[in-house]
Design a protein around this motif. Structure first.
Motif, short mmCIF file in Angstrom:
data_model
loop_
_atom_site.label_atom_id
_atom_site.label_comp_id
_atom_site.label_asym_id
_atom_site.label_seq_id
_atom_site.Cartn_x
_atom_site.Cartn_y
_atom_site.Cartn_z
N MET A 63 0.81 -1.22 0.00
CA MET A 63 0.00 0.00 0.00
C MET A 63 0.84 1.27 0.00
N ASP A 88 -4.15 6.80 6.09
CA ASP A 88 -3.96 5.79 5.05
C ASP A 88 -4.08 4.35 5.57
N PHE A 89 -3.52 4.11 6.76
CA PHE A 89 -3.38 2.74 7.25
C PHE A 89 -3.55 2.74 8.76
N THR A 107 -10.86 8.55 6.45
CA THR A 107 -10.51 7.57 5.42
C THR A 107 -10.68 8.14 4.02
N HIS A 108 -10.04 7.48 3.06
CA HIS A 108 -10.19 7.84 1.64
C HIS A 108 -10.18 6.54 0.84
N GLN A 122 -6.05 13.15 6.36
CA GLN A 122 -6.51 11.81 6.03
C GLN A 122 -5.61 10.77 6.64
N PRO A 170 1.61 3.41 2.48
CA PRO A 170 0.90 4.54 3.10
C PRO A 170 1.88 5.61 3.57
N LYS A 171 1.44 6.85 3.53
CA LYS A 171 2.26 7.94 4.04
C LYS A 171 2.07 8.11 5.55
N ASP A 222 -8.06 4.87 -0.71
CA ASP A 222 -6.92 3.95 -0.59
C ASP A 222 -6.64 3.56 0.86
N SER A 223 -7.54 3.88 1.78
CA SER A 223 -7.32 3.55 3.20
C SER A 223 -7.51 2.06 3.45
N ALA A 254 7.22 6.52 5.89
CA ALA A 254 5.90 6.76 6.47
C ALA A 254 6.01 7.30 7.89
#
Length: 237
Positions: free
Chosen positions: A86, A159-160, A180-181, A157, A88-89, A183-184, A112
């Motif tokens: 994924m 991500d994970f 969430t968005h 937002q 995630p940032k 890609d979460s 991240a």
């Protein structure tokens, strides 16, 4: 507070494996997204570069009082692969426990920001010995719900998210869900540990706001991309 994980006996594990035998290797899965995740992430066996180092840390922790709060190596490796996939940032963890799962996730994406919350600071990985090389890990202790509330107000937002306390967290979940968005990804530990966890997990799977979900028995995965058809998958992990 050290978590005493529910013991899964070899007999129980064998029964679960047999019951889910037909749900292995992506058989019968028609969604390209779900098939690729099962095939190339959940069942991936590639020996990633960080595994050896993390295994040494696991061995050290098994000789301490934190041995009872460790996730299995299989689960921690999956957390690594999910983050690696994924990228995630921003990673948020509710329930640090031993801190080893935190390290697996941070090792998969060193760029991240990793924020991990727990009730109290302990003297294990937080002593600086294990976390020191990871400058983007921030560990916070105290009222977890209050800490999460304060922190998510500073981000646009998420991500994970890794729920690592093995108990229903509906209030915290609702707060995090608001960030969430498409890609979460939320990872929830112990979805079959107790009746209340099973009920909470069932509610999340049925929730119209969640997208594709995966029941791996040891943990559950929730994606929030509503452009994909909502579907629930049981995987023999």
């Amino acid at each position: 507070i050290i978590r005493i994980m529910n013991k899964v006996t070899p007999l129980t594990r064998a029964w679960v494996w047999c019951k889910r035998f037909r749900n292995r290797c992506g058989y019968g899965v028609h969604s390209p997204f779900a098939f690729n995740l099962i095939t190339w992430v959940i069942y991936e066996k590639y020996p990633f570069y960080a595994y050896d180092r993390l295994k040494k840390i696991r061995k050290e922790l098994k000789c301490t009082t934190y041995k009872n709060s460790l996730n299995t190596e299989k689960v921690d490796k999956l957390l690594f692969r999910l983050v690696n996939e994924m990228q995630p940032k921003f990673i948020l963890e509710v329930g640090t426990q031993s801190g080893l799962s935190t390290l697996y996730m941070a090792s998969a994406n060193t760029k991240a920001d990793v924020i991990t919350f727990d009730i109290q600071q302990n003297e294990g990985p937080f002593s600086g010995k294990f976390f020191a090389p990871y400058h983007k890990i921030i560990s916070l202790s105290g009222d977890v719900e209050g800490l999460v509330t304060s922190y998510i107000n500073t981000v646009s937002q998420i991500d994970f998210v890794h729920f690592n306390r093995r108990r229903p967290e509906p209030k915290i979940y609702e707060q995090l869900f608001s960030k969430t968005h498409t890609d979460s990804l939320f990872v929830i530990e112990g979805i079959h540990d107790s009746k209340c966890m099973q009920e909470w997990w069932s509610e999340l799977v049925k929730d119209e706001h969640t997208g594709i979900t995966f029941d791996l028995y040891d943990l559950g995965l929730i994606f929030y991309d509503k452009t994909k058809i909502k579907q629930h998958y049981i995987v023999n992990f």
